[in-house]
Design an enzyme around this catalytic site. Structure first.
Site, PDB file in Angstrom:
ATOM      1  N   ASN A 154       0.063   3.750  -6.665  1.00 56.15           N
ATOM      2  CA  ASN A 154       0.216   4.201  -8.056  1.00 56.15           C
ATOM      3  C   ASN A 154       1.660   4.534  -8.360  1.00 56.15           C
ATOM      4  O   ASN A 154       2.418   4.952  -7.488  1.00 56.15           O
ATOM      5  CB  ASN A 154      -0.662   5.440  -8.324  1.00 56.15           C
ATOM      6  CG  ASN A 154       0.088   6.738  -8.055  1.00 56.15           C
ATOM      7  OD1 ASN A 154       0.809   7.260  -8.919  1.00 56.15           O
ATOM      8  ND2 ASN A 154      -0.037   7.237  -6.832  1.00 56.15           N
ATOM      9  N   ALA A 155       1.992   4.324  -9.627  1.00 58.59           N
ATOM     10  CA  ALA A 155       3.226   4.911 -10.168  1.00 58.59           C
ATOM     11  C   ALA A 155       2.878   5.343 -11.584  1.00 58.59           C
ATOM     12  O   ALA A 155       3.250   4.712 -12.568  1.00 58.59           O
ATOM     13  CB  ALA A 155       4.371   3.907 -10.157  1.00 58.59           C
ATOM     14  N   CYS A 200       6.671  13.787  -5.600  1.00 60.32           N
ATOM     15  CA  CYS A 200       6.286  12.534  -6.262  1.00 60.32           C
ATOM     16  C   CYS A 200       7.348  11.490  -5.908  1.00 60.32           C
ATOM     17  O   CYS A 200       8.535  11.722  -6.102  1.00 60.32           O
ATOM     18  CB  CYS A 200       6.190  12.717  -7.771  1.00 60.32           C
ATOM     19  SG  CYS A 200       5.820  11.149  -8.597  1.00 60.32           S
ATOM     20  N   ASN A 237       2.272  14.127   0.226  1.00 64.01           N
ATOM     21  CA  ASN A 237       2.141  13.356  -1.001  1.00 64.01           C
ATOM     22  C   ASN A 237       2.080  11.871  -0.598  1.00 64.01           C
ATOM     23  O   ASN A 237       2.038  11.546   0.590  1.00 64.01           O
ATOM     24  CB  ASN A 237       3.319  13.644  -1.942  1.00 64.01           C
ATOM     25  CG  ASN A 237       2.975  13.376  -3.415  1.00 64.01           C
ATOM     26  OD1 ASN A 237       2.372  12.356  -3.749  1.00 64.01           O
ATOM     27  ND2 ASN A 237       3.371  14.280  -4.295  1.00 64.01           N
ATOM     28  N   THR A 247      -8.005  10.340  -3.276  1.00 55.08           N
ATOM     29  CA  THR A 247      -8.358   8.927  -3.497  1.00 55.08           C
ATOM     30  C   THR A 247      -9.847   8.651  -3.239  1.00 55.08           C
ATOM     31  O   THR A 247     -10.457   7.859  -3.951  1.00 55.08           O
ATOM     32  CB  THR A 247      -7.471   8.035  -2.602  1.00 55.08           C
ATOM     33  OG1 THR A 247      -6.101   8.337  -2.911  1.00 55.08           O
ATOM     34  CG2 THR A 247      -7.712   6.560  -2.857  1.00 55.08           C
TER      35      THR A 247
HETATM   36  O1  RRO Z   1       2.095  10.908 -11.492  1.00 53.98           O
HETATM   37  C1  RRO Z   1       2.408  10.227 -10.485  1.00 53.98           C
HETATM   38  O2  RRO Z   1       2.841   9.073 -10.594  1.00 53.98           O
HETATM   39  C2  RRO Z   1       2.307  10.751  -9.121  1.00 53.98           C
HETATM   40  C3  RRO Z   1       2.620  12.044  -8.766  1.00 53.98           C
HETATM   41 BR1  RRO Z   1       3.019  13.342 -10.015  1.00 53.98          BR
HETATM   42  C4  RRO Z   1       2.629  12.415  -7.395  1.00 53.98           C
HETATM   43  O3  RRO Z   1       2.929  13.555  -6.991  1.00 53.98           O
HETATM   44  N1  RRO Z   1       2.321  11.466  -6.480  1.00 53.98           N
HETATM   45  C5  RRO Z   1       1.988  10.206  -6.843  1.00 53.98           C
HETATM   46  O4  RRO Z   1       1.712   9.375  -5.975  1.00 53.98           O
HETATM   47  N2  RRO Z   1       1.982   9.868  -8.162  1.00 53.98           N
END
Ligand code: RRO
Length: 303
Positions: free
Chosen positions: A69-70, A128, A190, A264
């Site tokens: 994810n982003a 993040c 994270n 997840t």
């Molecule tokens: O929102 C994100 O894209 C995100 C966050 Br804040 C995080 O801490 N870790 C991640 O993989 N995505």
């Protein structure tokens, strides 16, 4: 019968299973559903000063053994989120509020707000992997981790849990910096910085190109990080990364974690995953004669 209750510093939990930040946690209804499913506490999506849309789509791609994810820190902002925290707290639920900011002043401001809303602890997103000016851009530097943690500690009475990035050479060094700043516990890990390319279009799949990988594939990385951290600090560790069942949770606990976060796995398994993990932990403890969680914390370290 085994006792599943645990303590993260001063925070008492009915069991070690916590909903991780960023998964089904933006409204009170979703957070309460996780608690109904057996979670002892829930972590909010990371909250900033203002509403934020995050990155453009595609922001999520499912891979063979996990999810990339982003999202880019999308969230409704502190004013709206405070009301959701209060609703869960008023219903008797334990909310750990995750906050992100550009600097110690923003983190401290947000921590005071979530404390006022009824959060039982604050998690500092210093990890993040893909948000410019936030997260791991701050949290990869031990001195910044110490400084932000210490500023937040001076601002609130609730426990403070910095969440650390695995995308560094020395995560134990970050944990030591958090401890020096007065952290009550640290959360590890994270997501792992990663990328997916679609050869048919010769392009990265995510609009942000690079994202964070979560799910079963990263569990050995998380367990190793918790093991290293637990050997370096005296404060408690909350383990996270790729937990889908009781055996996965036990790996983290025996590496040194006193509680775990599950994120997840909620996608495929639903919110009952918390109850299932707890039932599997209890069965293991009864079979092996462990009376409580504390008896298992760091057990694999003694070998
Ligand atoms: O929102 C994100 O894209 C995100 C966050 Br804040 C995080 O801490 N870790 C991640 O993989 N995505």
């Amino acid at each position: 019968m085994a006792d599943l209750s645990t303590k993260v510093g001063a925070l008492r939990l009915g069991n070690p299973a916590i909903l991780a930040s960023g998964i089904s946690d933006v409204t009170a209804e979703l957070m309460l559903a996780a608690i109904d499913g057996g979670a002892a506490a829930v972590v909010t999506k990371s909250i900033g000063l203002k509403p934020r849309e995050g990155h453009k789509n595609p922001t999520v791609v499912e891979l063979e053994n996990g999810v990339l994810n982003a999202m880019g820190l999308p969230n409704p902002g502190i004013s709206i989120y405070s009301k959701e925290i209060s609703k869960v707290a008023d219903a008797g639920g334990k909310v750990i509020a995750s906050v992100f900011g550009k600097n110690a002043t923003e983190f401290s401001f947000l921590a005071k707000k979530v404390q006022a809303a009824g959060a039982c602890a604050v998690e500092l997103n210093l990890s993040c992997p893909h948000a410019k000016g936030y997260g791991a851009e701050l949290g990869s530097d031990p001195e910044i981790v110490r400084e932000i943690t210490s500023a937040v500690k001076r601002s609130v009475k609730i426990p403070v849990f910095p969440k650390l990035t695995p995308n560094v050479a020395d995560i134990a060094g970050l944990a030591k910096a958090a401890e020096r700043g007065g952290a009550d516990a640290v959360v590890a890990i994270n997501t792992v910085k990663a990328m997916k390319i679609d050869p048919w279009v010769a392009m990265p799949v995510l609009s942000n190109r690079i994202g964070g990988y979560s799910g079963p594939a990263i569990r050995p990385i998380g367990v190793r990080c918790v093991y290293e951290i637990a050997g370096a600090v005296k404060i408690p560790v909350i383990g996270a990364g790729g937990i889908t069942n009781g055996s996965d949770a036990l790996e983290y606990i025996m590496a040194g974690a006193c509680a775990v976060q599950i994120g997840t796995a909620v996608g495929p398994a639903g919110t009952n995953v918390f109850g299932t993990v707890c039932a599997e932990l209890e069965a293991f403890m009864d079979a092996r004669g462990y009376r409580n969680i504390k008896a298992m914390v760091g057990k694999a370290r003694c070998a």
